[in-house]
Design a protein around this motif. Sequence first.
Motif, PDB file in Angstrom:
ATOM      1  N   SER A  69      -1.620  -0.777  -4.043  1.00  0.00           N
ATOM      2  CA  SER A  69      -2.817   0.016  -3.772  1.00  0.00           C
ATOM      3  C   SER A  69      -2.375   1.401  -3.353  1.00  0.00           C
ATOM      4  CB  SER A  69      -3.651  -0.616  -2.648  1.00  0.00           C
ATOM      5  OG  SER A  69      -4.101  -1.906  -2.996  1.00  0.00           O
ATOM      6  N   VAL A  70      -2.737   2.412  -4.148  1.00  0.00           N
ATOM      7  CA  VAL A  70      -2.403   3.794  -3.822  1.00  0.00           C
ATOM      8  C   VAL A  70      -3.576   4.388  -3.048  1.00  0.00           C
ATOM      9  CG1 VAL A  70      -1.805   6.065  -4.709  1.00  0.00           C
ATOM     10  CG2 VAL A  70      -0.984   4.009  -5.887  1.00  0.00           C
ATOM     11  N   LEU A  71      -3.328   4.743  -1.787  1.00  0.00           N
ATOM     12  CA  LEU A  71      -4.369   5.293  -0.919  1.00  0.00           C
ATOM     13  C   LEU A  71      -4.394   6.806  -1.076  1.00  0.00           C
ATOM     14  CD1 LEU A  71      -3.627   3.177   2.287  1.00  0.00           C
ATOM     15  CD2 LEU A  71      -4.938   2.555   0.248  1.00  0.00           C
ATOM     16  N   VAL A  72      -5.544   7.332  -1.468  1.00  0.00           N
ATOM     17  CA  VAL A  72      -5.649   8.749  -1.812  1.00  0.00           C
ATOM     18  C   VAL A  72      -6.444   9.493  -0.754  1.00  0.00           C
ATOM     19  CG1 VAL A  72      -6.414  10.414  -3.536  1.00  0.00           C
ATOM     20  CG2 VAL A  72      -5.536   8.176  -4.262  1.00  0.00           C
ATOM     21  N   LEU A  73      -5.813  10.492  -0.154  1.00  0.00           N
ATOM     22  CA  LEU A  73      -6.506  11.381   0.771  1.00  0.00           C
ATOM     23  C   LEU A  73      -7.351  12.363  -0.032  1.00  0.00           C
ATOM     24  CD1 LEU A  73      -3.481  12.000   3.111  1.00  0.00           C
ATOM     25  CD2 LEU A  73      -5.674  11.093   3.884  1.00  0.00           C
ATOM     26  N   ASN A  74      -8.626  12.420   0.259  1.00  0.00           N
ATOM     27  CA  ASN A  74      -9.538  13.284  -0.494  1.00  0.00           C
ATOM     28  C   ASN A  74     -10.071  14.403   0.385  1.00  0.00           C
ATOM     29  OD1 ASN A  74     -10.057  12.059  -3.272  1.00  0.00           O
ATOM     30  ND2 ASN A  74     -10.257  10.272  -1.935  1.00  0.00           N
ATOM     31  N   THR A  75     -10.196  15.575  -0.214  1.00  0.00           N
ATOM     32  CA  THR A  75     -10.814  16.709   0.476  1.00  0.00           C
ATOM     33  C   THR A  75     -11.910  17.269  -0.415  1.00  0.00           C
ATOM     34  OG1 THR A  75      -9.410  18.458  -0.480  1.00  0.00           O
ATOM     35  CG2 THR A  75      -8.525  17.249   1.413  1.00  0.00           C
ATOM     36  N   ALA A 128       0.861  -1.183   0.000  1.00  0.00           N
ATOM     37  CA  ALA A 128       0.000   0.000   0.000  1.00  0.00           C
ATOM     38  C   ALA A 128       0.900   1.236   0.000  1.00  0.00           C
ATOM     39  CB  ALA A 128      -0.915   0.006   1.219  1.00  0.00           C
ATOM     40  N   VAL A 129       0.535   2.216  -0.797  1.00  0.00           N
ATOM     41  CA  VAL A 129       1.322   3.441  -0.933  1.00  0.00           C
ATOM     42  C   VAL A 129       0.455   4.611  -0.501  1.00  0.00           C
ATOM     43  CG1 VAL A 129       2.577   4.926  -2.522  1.00  0.00           C
ATOM     44  CG2 VAL A 129       2.678   2.439  -2.796  1.00  0.00           C
ATOM     45  N   LEU A 130       0.968   5.418   0.426  1.00  0.00           N
ATOM     46  CA  LEU A 130       0.167   6.493   1.018  1.00  0.00           C
ATOM     47  C   LEU A 130       0.883   7.833   0.885  1.00  0.00           C
ATOM     48  CD1 LEU A 130      -2.212   7.490   2.798  1.00  0.00           C
ATOM     49  CD2 LEU A 130      -0.839   6.846   4.795  1.00  0.00           C
TER      50      LEU A 130
END
Length: 350
Positions: free
Chosen positions: A35-41, A6-8
């Motif tokens: 799995s690229v974990l995307v922080l969303n705003t 996982a990539v953050l």
Amino acid sequence: MQPHVAVLPSIGLGNVTPLFELAKQLVLQHGFYASVLVLNTNEASAAEDKLLRSPTLPPGLDVVDLPPVDVSAFASDDMPVLTRLCHIVEEGLKCLNSVLIQLGKPEALVMDIFCTQAFQFIDLPEPILIPGCSHVRAEALVDQIQNRKIDEYKWILLHTSRLPVAAGVFLNSWENIEPVPLKAIRENSSFLQFPTPPIYPVGPVIKEDELLSESDVEYLSWLDRQPSDSVLYVALGSGGTLTIEQLTEMPWKVSWTDSRKGAGVVVQSWAILRHPSTGGFLSHCGWNSSLESITHGMPMIAWPLYSEQIMNARLLTEEIGGGREASNGTWKKSDWKGGDREGSKVGNGE
């Protein structure tokens, strides 16, 4: 089977791009599943969307959107950039553990420097190596240091970081009970790299005498009538509690196994461990209770509840040899309600 990573990245195209490209290379050149974990705003980024939503992403590279964060709820326009970023990451990673579980617990988590809130000791895959001690499983560590996000971790870190400035440390233990750890603190090269104050084992410092009340005299009279080594003393500490089901089941189990036909007394006295009728101690493994039990040569059944008690139980059962585990070493927090003031206490002790 493909290794899963996982990539953050944190927010911002400059932070997302290099980690996203790293994930692609892991997939294309090394056969990983990423799995690229995307922080969303709620603040749209067209350039970031174009990068992450490209139709030409290679098979084996998935983009996983974390639940969106409403920046306006905690950030203002005049907030410094780094402070704003860190607050967003703090909010956005509250769901991280559950997301990683849903992904099947990837073998590794790669993050940028602004996502270190994701570090948690409880997620360590291997036992922790401490010079002079047996390997410590991560789940045996006290709750306060398993999660760097909570205030209690910060307090523990603050207090322990001040220990090197002390003139000395009194330790409620003694040389014969922990010779290897004490020797390691004084001589191991890992500890010698840091300013370590002198350690003085002054234990066991335990409660010796107690003024007996009228009810205490009754308890002791009851004990006097019991055969030698026939009584199991049950004490789960001042903060230890049982569920109603456990409280009901325990005396039945103890009475049946000991053929005592339900004989038992609820007590609040510390004199029991010294009484010749007492043959065992079912304990939460608080350090005070553990020291008393060792001092009086009382075998223990270890049922740790919370805090450092799991580590104490390991020390007692695996190194000192003063007891046996109540649950075959598979301690889980779902097995008890330790530290919860709801329910009923059993016995006394600390």
